[in-house]
Scaffold this active site. Structure first.
Site, mmCIF file in Angstrom:
data_model
loop_
_atom_site.group_PDB
_atom_site.id
_atom_site.type_symbol
_atom_site.label_atom_id
_atom_site.label_comp_id
_atom_site.label_asym_id
_atom_site.label_seq_id
_atom_site.Cartn_x
_atom_site.Cartn_y
_atom_site.Cartn_z
ATOM 1 C CG ASP A 1 -0.508 -4.906 -1.177
ATOM 2 O OD1 ASP A 1 -0.749 -5.411 -2.279
ATOM 3 O OD2 ASP A 1 -0.664 -3.692 -0.940
ATOM 4 C CG ASP B 1 2.157 -1.130 -2.373
ATOM 5 O OD1 ASP B 1 1.240 -0.650 -3.069
ATOM 6 O OD2 ASP B 1 2.748 -0.476 -1.479
ATOM 7 C CG HIS C 1 5.145 2.146 -4.432
ATOM 8 N ND1 HIS C 1 3.939 2.544 -4.949
ATOM 9 C CD2 HIS C 1 4.894 1.763 -3.149
ATOM 10 C CE1 HIS C 1 3.001 2.419 -4.024
ATOM 11 N NE2 HIS C 1 3.545 1.928 -2.928
ATOM 12 C CG HIS D 1 6.148 1.183 1.034
ATOM 13 N ND1 HIS D 1 5.865 2.520 1.142
ATOM 14 C CD2 HIS D 1 5.092 0.640 0.366
ATOM 15 C CE1 HIS D 1 4.689 2.775 0.582
ATOM 16 N NE2 HIS D 1 4.202 1.654 0.087
ATOM 17 C CE LYS E 1 -2.104 -2.859 -3.741
ATOM 18 N NZ LYS E 1 -1.413 -1.840 -2.926
ATOM 19 C CB CYS F 1 -3.647 -2.377 0.478
ATOM 20 S SG CYS F 1 -2.510 -1.043 0.041
HETATM 21 C C1 VGL Z 1 -0.108 -0.206 1.883
HETATM 22 C C2 VGL Z 1 0.461 1.859 2.672
HETATM 23 C C3 VGL Z 1 1.170 2.135 1.527
HETATM 24 C C4 VGL Z 1 -0.826 -1.502 2.112
HETATM 25 C C5 VGL Z 1 0.583 0.041 0.716
HETATM 26 O O1 VGL Z 1 -0.501 -2.520 1.457
HETATM 27 O O2 VGL Z 1 -1.740 -1.520 2.964
HETATM 28 N N1 VGL Z 1 -0.178 0.710 2.843
HETATM 29 N N2 VGL Z 1 1.227 1.215 0.548
HETATM 30 ZN ZN ZN Z 2 2.513 1.503 -1.075
#
Ligand code: VGL
Ligand code: ZN
Length: 218
Positions: A22, A60, A62, A95, A120, A165
């Site tokens: 990420d 990440d 979404h 995010h 993901k 993550c």
């Molecule tokens: C993450 C919170 C929400 C991360 C991803 O990459 O650590 N944290 N989504």
């Molecule tokens: Zn996230």
């Protein structure tokens, strides 16, 4: 009598992979869910990549109606807890929305040698911290099968965020049977609570991860 010296078999050498978690614009300063100093590890991750023939990344990713976003729950604010698909869920600022600039990888990150990217968090009903499975352990990104198919046995993990993550990716990697190494100076924690990063390291170590420093690899 002749002693038979076994020929070196490259297939017997455990394959090692670097997994970059990420490293996206929303997780660095200026982003929607900024991790303090998150951008500082980019040059180090670029140097680390040179020590690996096999590099993969997670992203990440979404939809904008994702259930982990506070804005999608009336009367709730960032940091509140809800139950999402039967599991406790902390609410985040919106995010890493698919195709947005925030979801893009950090511009200075070298992506030229990546073998694959595993996205993901695409299911709005459940969050997904680990690069392997969603938080209900139902959705599978295919990362485990991909690594096993390639013969990877040793997995070196870096990226963001240490206490979310990265931690869950490491824990799932161990339960998938990989030998997992966490590169401690190539990750940063969100630290909603001041000790979250430290506790994440201890939890990963107890589960069987080896915590090491990048200087042992470069
Ligand atoms: C993450 C919170 C929400 C991360 C991803 O990459 O650590 N944290 N989504
Ligand atoms: Zn996230």
């Amino acid at each position: 009598m002749q002693t038979r010296i076994p020929k070196e078999n490259t297939h017997q050498t455990p394959m090692k992979a670097l997994l970059i978690v990420d490293m996206q614009n929303d997780f660095v300063p200026g982003g929607a869910l900024a991790v303090k100093d998150g951008d500082e590890i980019v040059p180090l991750i670029n140097r680390l990549q040179k020590s690996f023939d096999f590099v993969v990344a997670t992203q990440d990713w979404h939809p904008d109606d994702h259930g982990s976003f506070a804005v999608n729950h009336e009367g709730k604010k960032i940091g509140d807890f809800i139950t999402l698909a039967g599991t406790p869920q902390i609410l985040w600022p919106a995010h890493c929305i698919q195709d947005s600039e925030g979801a893009a990888f950090h511009p200075f990150l070298n992506k030229s040698n990546w073998k694959a990217i595993f996205q993901k968090g695409t299911n709005p009903e459940v969050d997904s911290y680990s690069g392997f499975y969603d938080n209900n352990r139902k959705g599978d990104t295919g990362l485990s099968a991909y690594l096993k198919e390639a013969g990877v046995q040793k997995l070196y993990v870096c990226g963001l965020a240490l206490d979310y993550c990265v931690k869950f990716t490491v824990l799932d990697g161990i339960s998938e049977g990989f030998q997992v190494f966490l590169i401690a100076d190539a990750t940063k924690a969100v630290n909603l609570q001041p000790d979250d990063g430290y506790n994440a390291l201890r939890e990963m170590e107890s589960a069987g991860a080896v915590i090491l420093k990048s200087e042992e690899l470069i």
